[in-house]
Design a protein around this motif. Structure first.
Motif, PDB file in Angstrom:
ATOM      1  N   TYR A   1       0.849  -1.189   0.000  1.00 42.41           N
ATOM      2  CA  TYR A   1       0.000   0.000   0.000  1.00 42.41           C
ATOM      3  C   TYR A   1       0.882   1.236   0.000  1.00 42.41           C
ATOM      4  O   TYR A   1       2.107   1.135   0.080  1.00 42.41           O
ATOM      5  CB  TYR A   1      -0.917  -0.020   1.218  1.00 42.41           C
ATOM      6  CG  TYR A   1      -0.237  -0.498   2.475  1.00 42.41           C
ATOM      7  CD1 TYR A   1       0.616   0.339   3.184  1.00 42.41           C
ATOM      8  CD2 TYR A   1      -0.396  -1.807   2.918  1.00 42.41           C
ATOM      9  CE1 TYR A   1       1.267  -0.104   4.301  1.00 42.41           C
ATOM     10  CE2 TYR A   1       0.263  -2.257   4.042  1.00 42.41           C
ATOM     11  CZ  TYR A   1       1.088  -1.395   4.735  1.00 42.41           C
ATOM     12  OH  TYR A   1       1.754  -1.836   5.846  1.00 42.41           O
TER      13      TYR A   1
ATOM     14  N   TYR B   1      -1.878   5.114   3.855  1.00 45.81           N
ATOM     15  CA  TYR B   1      -2.316   4.048   4.752  1.00 45.81           C
ATOM     16  C   TYR B   1      -2.116   4.473   6.197  1.00 45.81           C
ATOM     17  O   TYR B   1      -3.024   4.398   7.023  1.00 45.81           O
ATOM     18  CB  TYR B   1      -1.520   2.787   4.436  1.00 45.81           C
ATOM     19  CG  TYR B   1      -1.707   1.634   5.377  1.00 45.81           C
ATOM     20  CD1 TYR B   1      -2.723   0.720   5.173  1.00 45.81           C
ATOM     21  CD2 TYR B   1      -0.846   1.436   6.451  1.00 45.81           C
ATOM     22  CE1 TYR B   1      -2.890  -0.363   6.021  1.00 45.81           C
ATOM     23  CE2 TYR B   1      -1.011   0.375   7.306  1.00 45.81           C
ATOM     24  CZ  TYR B   1      -2.028  -0.522   7.089  1.00 45.81           C
ATOM     25  OH  TYR B   1      -2.190  -1.594   7.928  1.00 45.81           O
TER      26      TYR B   1
ATOM     27  N   ARG C   1      -7.509  -3.187   5.675  1.00 46.27           N
ATOM     28  CA  ARG C   1      -8.092  -3.556   4.376  1.00 46.27           C
ATOM     29  C   ARG C   1      -9.566  -3.910   4.535  1.00 46.27           C
ATOM     30  O   ARG C   1     -10.398  -3.553   3.700  1.00 46.27           O
ATOM     31  CB  ARG C   1      -7.350  -4.765   3.811  1.00 46.27           C
ATOM     32  CG  ARG C   1      -5.900  -4.508   3.437  1.00 46.27           C
ATOM     33  CD  ARG C   1      -5.798  -3.709   2.175  1.00 46.27           C
ATOM     34  NE  ARG C   1      -4.479  -3.761   1.582  1.00 46.27           N
ATOM     35  CZ  ARG C   1      -4.019  -2.837   0.745  1.00 46.27           C
ATOM     36  NH1 ARG C   1      -4.760  -1.808   0.422  1.00 46.27           N
ATOM     37  NH2 ARG C   1      -2.819  -2.954   0.220  1.00 46.27           N
TER      38      ARG C   1
ATOM     39  N   PHE D   1      -4.710   2.470  -0.946  1.00 42.05           N
ATOM     40  CA  PHE D   1      -5.383   2.660   0.348  1.00 42.05           C
ATOM     41  C   PHE D   1      -5.970   4.046   0.550  1.00 42.05           C
ATOM     42  O   PHE D   1      -5.312   4.981   0.978  1.00 42.05           O
ATOM     43  CB  PHE D   1      -4.478   2.350   1.541  1.00 42.05           C
ATOM     44  CG  PHE D   1      -5.296   2.005   2.750  1.00 42.05           C
ATOM     45  CD1 PHE D   1      -5.643   0.694   3.000  1.00 42.05           C
ATOM     46  CD2 PHE D   1      -5.772   2.990   3.582  1.00 42.05           C
ATOM     47  CE1 PHE D   1      -6.445   0.370   4.070  1.00 42.05           C
ATOM     48  CE2 PHE D   1      -6.579   2.667   4.654  1.00 42.05           C
ATOM     49  CZ  PHE D   1      -6.913   1.354   4.907  1.00 42.05           C
TER      50      PHE D   1
END
Lengths: 564, 752
Positions: free
Chosen positions: B193, B205, B276, B328
């Motif tokens: 990410y 992220y 996630r 992300f």
């Protein structure tokens, strides 16, 4: 349906046609004739086939960064061994603990793969670069799996082309190409099963098309790629002997026998020849067949022994609780407390030796092979082949759960024969695929495999069920069908349990506090915890074993009762 | 029926009957639909002595086996004459092809039907037009053509949907598609990410994770002020609330993932899965239902296959999936809220739509890119409704928006906080202190910066001018869309005219209902997606502080348009090109995140799903040629990047070249959206300056003979639907036609 041209006429004496040279389509037979000139480049893929190929490739690409088992490093190490050592050293090298223990063709195959690998990244084939996991090696090895799996796709396509009912065969072919087993074992866990089952199916295809010599040769090749396919060898042996080397009336045809024997010998000479010349055969065989392992694998493969072991555990608890005098084997008791790790020693039931499993396996196989001998047709062969693999899986020594593919793949080809076959296929597939789930223990991949399997099931089982469903004829059948459906639904509950159980255990273990001096408490807690940790695995194994054993019985009965 | 079959057929009657049979085949839905009284009379008229069965089996087999899909022929004079059906009766209208692309408004089957659903659809009439223009093709011919088109055309999604429908798994299509898309999203998430393993700051992220940590541990008022150097919260409050919710859930599992300060830069596998999963959960809860309702509202009158294909196309939208699940972010929440707003507008719930749009704005200020289009749509609707209802709606909207905003910002507003507290979030949300553009973005500023003029150097010390310039350019950019919506509303405004007053006596209920329902979609609704595209693209191209991820905003309306469009149509081609280039423009970003494989996989997957083959394009239109050129350039660039490393002097060579390829495409998409906006506006609203002729077509009177009347009627409707007649007169014409047909019904039933 009338414009289909099932190729059932046996072409004997011809060189084995390879899948690439087929260009039959069920849709346009006229095109076929026009395009005969360029067989190698003419695939005549329909758009949906291209879709399936490209979309599945896209999905597999997404799995590149997923969890990899030690098999990934095993195969990388083999790339390094075959690339940097002379052939005489291959089966002697012990630089890594993951020594080469596949037959020579697989070693040659790795040698072939190692050539481009050395260009991609020379560190991949460095023998001392243990545990190398850079992006280059991941991408390279993963793409070789996808690439070699194309063989499976090509063969499955050929299955559709000459099929009696292409629309069903198309679903079956697609289901095999996209099988969750391959996705889990090859594309996540990492192995080359897709490629090798491609060879197996190629061989079966040759049998379907009447080219039994090619079928035999291909199976010999397959055996030299991975010796686990020996599980299937008896069926091949009987089938080829009876239907190829003998006339229907039972007379031996010497030319055929000799040609087949020679061909198989040539294959083995190519494979083992260099090692025989170097006098390494004993070393090679000792690598290939390590008889030092236990009856069960760390996680019990869902076969008959799993049920026996579970019964042993239950009996032990029973004798402990109620003081029933049973002769208890102390080492067996120790074995239970160690959960599923290590060798299995029974506490109550007499211990099983490799010889016993061998006898049981051969005994069961003999029953099916007698039937095959009397009815050496393609369908009969296919069923006997499946049952041969199934018997080995059920009663074999130290069977790995991955071996269930040996059952599921040939069984899939039989799925649409009748509803009885179909139901067997459904039970075996669901139980077999579910039994592969513990192979991936990381939560992210677990979710992916569950969702994928559900989708696969929906796309395969529902349409096929609509096509072959037969209403049960009498009350016992209704009851049986209901029970089977309840069993299948039980997997949802089992999955829920397996998912939620760790959370429950953690919250419970967090709440119970043991005082430091209380030995029994801590011991109990530890033992309880370790047992609890294995409870989901044990349940999965036993529950799947029930289904697989039942499917085995079903298939055996169907086969033995069927009139060919 | 029994009586009929027993009598002997006579030659003449049989001939007549053949014709009747073919037409009535097409009309089955109509006969079933409502006017059941008509059927016996029709049959009695022509076939009281004929055997239905014998005629059918002897002469008409081919047509019976393969009925021509000529539903819309019903609307022609010929068939209605034969069937004595009134074309505009309130039976279930078999219209197809209502999509954002088509001009007429549509309503959902998911929502209560309004009178709008009974209006003619634009593309349905286009189809009819084709039919009439000489496709008197036989059934077999049509079928053949369809098959060959299938072979060339439709993508994986269409083939898959067809397969599912044929195997009786119609009900499974939506769940399977959603599950498959979730699977794909999850598997994209297996990768790395933004900011993976790059201390000390990490990336997006970590920012999102940090906000969860921050919101669950600090009082609300400190959210926008705590340690701004380390990923200070700079999104509007709804993001903060969502982060709080996710954080609370995450802390249930493992508090250490989100402990204040101590958890900075935590990258354990478990925490990654949690993060996630949080994106996937929000996406599934908001964006997927939004897509589903989009399918049901905007495509509600189309075949279920088309709807399903549209849904699949949207579910696998590659740019969004890569950014949200790879890089992300939570863009799908913002886009989902906007989409729900648009769906609400289409279904006539303007206030609900306004609330959702404000929520979208409150999640990410980026939704402002859509604000001009949505604002002007609502304003246009107020104008459309006329002074009384318009003002009422306007007041309600204003009130709703203010209340929603107040709710969103409640913790920072006076009763709960000192008046100065509101300044912290506002100054964080709108940072004017940053540069004109960041990194290499495929917009106007970066493009010209490379080619023409170094903006930063040229305007050193006077950045304010640049800001103003960008604001002016952006405003100019979205002006066409805004103007179209306002003008369309004005053009179609409901105004009691002389004729209407007169007619009011004849059909009071209909007129009254038109005026008193402020929940009918406005005629400018089909313009809305184009306006959204124009406005968001102009923001992307010209505004200040644009990031490459922002291309997601223009891509949403573009994909919505594409999803309903037929294959290889202009809209479709532009949509696919825009999407592919959009993903390509994010390549430098994705490459940095280590998502190269996912990038290729998603492009492959989605193009295959929609049925686009970049290597098999036909240069038969401008967009076709453009696509060939752009794909060639893009693939060359990718190949070069794979082979050659950039020279030391120009480390940014490839991103810059990427910008040079992408910006012209985005610019052209913007221009195209303006052009299409004008076209669609024209089709719905009528020609500019045609207002003088308003109402001319309504002179048809029901006293004329049935044959002549029906021909003229057909002509009139077609002219109107194609935009040759102003919409207001069209509506009035429809009214009069409806009244007319009712009259005729009465006469017919009287005759019996």
């Amino acid at each position: 349906m009338s414009n289909l041209s099932p190729r059932s006429s046996p072409i004997q004496g011809h060189p084995p046609p390879i899948p690439e040279d087929s260009n039959e389509t069920d849709a346009a037979p006229s095109k076929v004739a026009a395009k005969r000139g360029w067989p190698w480049f003419n695939w005549d893929l329909s758009r949906s086939e291209v879709d399936l190929l490209l979309i599945s490739t896209g999905l597999k690409l997404l799995l590149f960064p997923s969890y990899r088992s030690t098999d990934f490093e095993v195969h990388r190490n083999w790339l390094a061994i075959t690339h940097s050592l002379p052939i005489s050293q291959w089966y002697y090298d012990t630089t890594s603990e993951w020594t080469l223990d596949y037959p020579p063709f697989f070693a040659y195959f790795e040698k072939l793969l190692s050539i481009p690998a050395s260009f991609v990244d020379a560190k991949i084939v460095d023998l001392n670069n243990l545990g190398y996991n850079a992006w280059s090696v991941v991408a390279y090895q993963r793409s070789t799996v996808i690439f070699t799996e194309l063989l499976l796709g090509a063969v499955l396509l050929r299955f559709v082309r000459g099929a009696v009912d292409p629309s069903r065969q198309r679903i079956i072919s697609a289901s095999l190409f996209l099988h969750p087993g391959f996705l889990i074992i090859d594309h996540i866990h990492f192995q080359y099963n897709g490629f090798m089952f491609g060879i197996l199916l190629w061989s079966i295809l040759m049998a379907r098309e009447g080219n039994k010599l090619a079928s035999g040769i291909l199976f010999a090749v397959l055996l030299n790629f991975k010796h686990i396919y020996m599980y299937l060898a008896p069926a091949y042996f009987i089938y080829l002997l009876r239907s190829y080397c003998m006339s229907p009336s039972g007379q031996i045809l010497p030319t055929r026998f000799i040609s087949l024997a020679n061909a198989v010998i040539v294959v083995f000479v190519i494979s083992l020849g260099p090692f025989i010349l170097m006098g390494q055969l004993p070393q090679l065989l000792s690598r290939l067949f390590p008889f030092t392992r236990g009856l069960n694998h760390a996680y019990w493969a869902p076969n008959a022994w799993a049920l026996v072991t579970a019964a042993d555990r239950v009996l032990l608890q029973f004798s402990k609780r109620f003081g029933v005098a049973l002769s208890v084997n102390e080492s067996g008791v120790a074995s239970t407390s160690r959960g599923l790790v290590g060798d299995t020693v029974f506490a109550v039931i007499p211990n099983v030796k490799p010889l016993h499993t061998f006898i049981i396996t051969i005994g069961f196989q003999a029953i099916f092979l007698i039937k095959l001998w009397s009815a050496p047709t393609y369908k009969s062969f296919l069923t006997a082949l499946t049952l041969c693999g199934y018997t080995s899986f059920m009663f074999g020594w130290h069977v790995h759960e991955k071996a269930v593919l040996l059952v599921l793949v040939p069984l899939s080809l039989l799925a649409t024969e009748t509803y009885a076959y179909f139901k067997t296929f459904v039970i075996a597939s669901v139980a077999g695929i579910f039994s592969l789930f513990p192979l991936l223990f990381t939560p992210a991949e677990s979710l992916a495999e569950v969702v994928y399997s559900l989708l696969w099931g929906a796309f395969v089982i529902i349409p096929l069920n609509r096509q072959v469903y037969e209403f049960p004829r009498s009350v016992p059948w209704v009851i049986l069908e209901t029970l089977e459906n309840i069993y299948l639904l039980g997997f949802a509950a089992l999955q829920a349990f397996v998912t939620l159980f760790p959370l429950l255990v953690r919250s419970r273990s967090g709440s119970t506090v043991c005082t430091p001096g209380d030995v029994s408490c801590s011991e109990d807690a530890a033992a309880g915890l370790s047992a609890l940790e294995f409870l989901p695995l044990l349940l999965t194994s036993v529950y799947c074993a029930v289904g697989l054993v039942w499917a085995f019985i079903r298939l055996s009965v169907i086969y033995l009762k069927h009139q060919y | 029926m029994d009586e009929m079959t027993s009598s002997a057929p006579s030659g003449e009657v049989r001939k007549r009957h053949v014709r009747d049979r073919t037409t009535s085949f097409n009309s089955i839905p109509h006969i079933k639909g409502g006017s059941s009284t008509l059927r016996p009379s029709t049959l009695r008229n022509c076939t009281s002595t004929t055997s239905l069965r014998s005629v059918g089996s002897e002469t008409d087999q081919s047509e019976i086996i393969a009925p021509v899909p000529r539903r819309h022929l019903l609307q022609t004079a010929e068939s209605s004459q034969w069937l004595r059906l009134d074309t505009f009766s309130d039976t279930r209208w078999p219209s197809r092809g209502v999509s954002p692309v088509s001009a007429a408004s549509s309503t959902a089957s998911a929502f209560p039907t309004s009178s709008a659903s009974k209006r003619l659809s634009f593309s349905a009439l286009m189809e009819q037009e084709k039919m009439v223009r000489g496709i008197t093709a036989s059934a077999s011919h049509l079928k053949e053509r369809q098959e060959s088109e299938d072979d060339l055309g439709p993508g994986g999604a269409r083939r898959w949907v067809r397969w599912m429908h044929r195997h009786g798994m119609k009900a499974w299509v939506v769940p399977c598609a959603v599950a498959a898309s979730m699977w794909v999203k999850w598997c994209i998430g297996l990768g790395t990410y933004s900011g993976h393993a790059t201390p000390p700051m990490f990336g997006d992220y970590e920012a999102q994770r940090h906000w969860m940590e921050l919101t669950i541990h600090l009082p609300v008022r400190e959210w926008y002020t705590y340690d701004l150097q380390y990923w200070g919260l700079d999104y509007p409050p709804l993001t903060a609330y969502a982060s709080w919710l996710c954080g609370k859930v995450g802390a249930l599992f493992e508090p250490s993932w989100l402990s204040l300060d101590a958890s900075r830069g935590i990258e354990s596998p478990d925490s990654k899965i949690f993060m996630r999963a949080s994106v996937l959960a929000l996406d599934t809860l908001l964006y997927i239902p939004a897509l589903y309702t989009f399918m049901r509202t905007w495509q509600g009158t189309r075949s279920s296959r088309t709807q399903h294909v549209a849904l699949v196309t949207l579910l696998f939208h590659p740019a969004l999936l890569l950014v949200d699940f790879g890089h992300f972010q939570y863009n799908s929440v913002m886009l989902g809220l906007t989409l729900i707003a648009i769906n609400s507008f289409a279904a006539g719930y303007d206030l609900m739509g306004a609330v959702f749009f404000v929520l979208s704005l409150g999640f990410k200020q980026m939704a402002l890119y859509y604000a001009p289009a949505i604002g002007s749509y609502l304003l246009g609707k107020c104008i459309f409704l006329g002074p009384v209802h318009g003002t009422r709606l306007f007041t309600r909207l204003a009130f709703t928006v203010i209340i929603t905003l107040a709710f969103l910002f409640a913790p920072f507003l006076p009763p709960l906080a000192p008046p100065s507290a509101i300044l912290a979030p506002i100054s964080r949300i709108f940072p004017f202190a940053r540069g004109l553009f960041e990194d290499k973005v495929a917009n106007f500023w970066c493009f010209t910066n490379v080619l023409l003029i170094k903006w930063k150097r040229a305007f050193e010390g006077s950045e304010g001018t640049l800001v103003k310039a960008s604001a002016v350019l952006t405003a100019l950019g979205f002006l066409p869309g805004v103007a179209g919506l306002l003008w369309g509303g004005w053009k179609a405004r409901l105004q009691p005219s002389k004729e209407q007053e007169k007619e009011g006596a004849a059909a009071p209920s209909a007129t009254a209902s038109l005026v008193s329902i402020p929940s009918t979609p406005t005629p400018t609704l089909p313009l809305l997606p184009y306006a959204l595209l124009t406005s968001s693209m102009s923001f992307f191209l010209f505004s200040f502080q644009v990031h490459e991820k922002t291309i997601l905003l223009p891509l949403l309306p573009l994909t919505l348009l594409l999803s309903g469009a037929p294959l290889n149509e202009e809209v479709w081609m532009w949509g696919v090109l825009g999407n592919n280039v959009g993903v390509f423009s994010m390549w430098p970003l994705l490459k940095k995140d280590g998502l190269g494989v996912q990038y290729f996989a998603m492009l492959l997957l989605w193009n295959r799903v929609v049925g686009h083959d970049p290597f098999r394009l036909r240069p038969n239109s401008f967009v076709g040629l453009l696509s060939i050129a752009v794909y060639a350039a893009a693939s060359l660039l990718q190949a070069l990047e794979l082979v050659i490393s950039p020279p030391a002097r120009y480390p940014d060579l490839f991103p810059v070249l990427n910008v040079l390829v992408c910006t012209p495409v985005f610019g052209l998409v913007w221009l195209w959206s303006v052009k299409r906006g004008i076209e669609v506006g024209w089709a719905t609203g009528g020609l500019p300056g045609s207002g003088a002729r308003r109402g001319d077509e309504v002179q048809m009177k029901p006293k004329e003979s049935p044959a002549v009347e029906s021909v003229r009627r057909d002509f009139g409707v077609r002219a109107m639907s194609l935009g040759y007649a102003p919409s207001q007169s069209r509506r009035r014409a429809l009214e009069s036609l409806r009244a007319e047909s009712m009259e005729r019904d009465a006469i017919l039933s009287g005759r019996q």
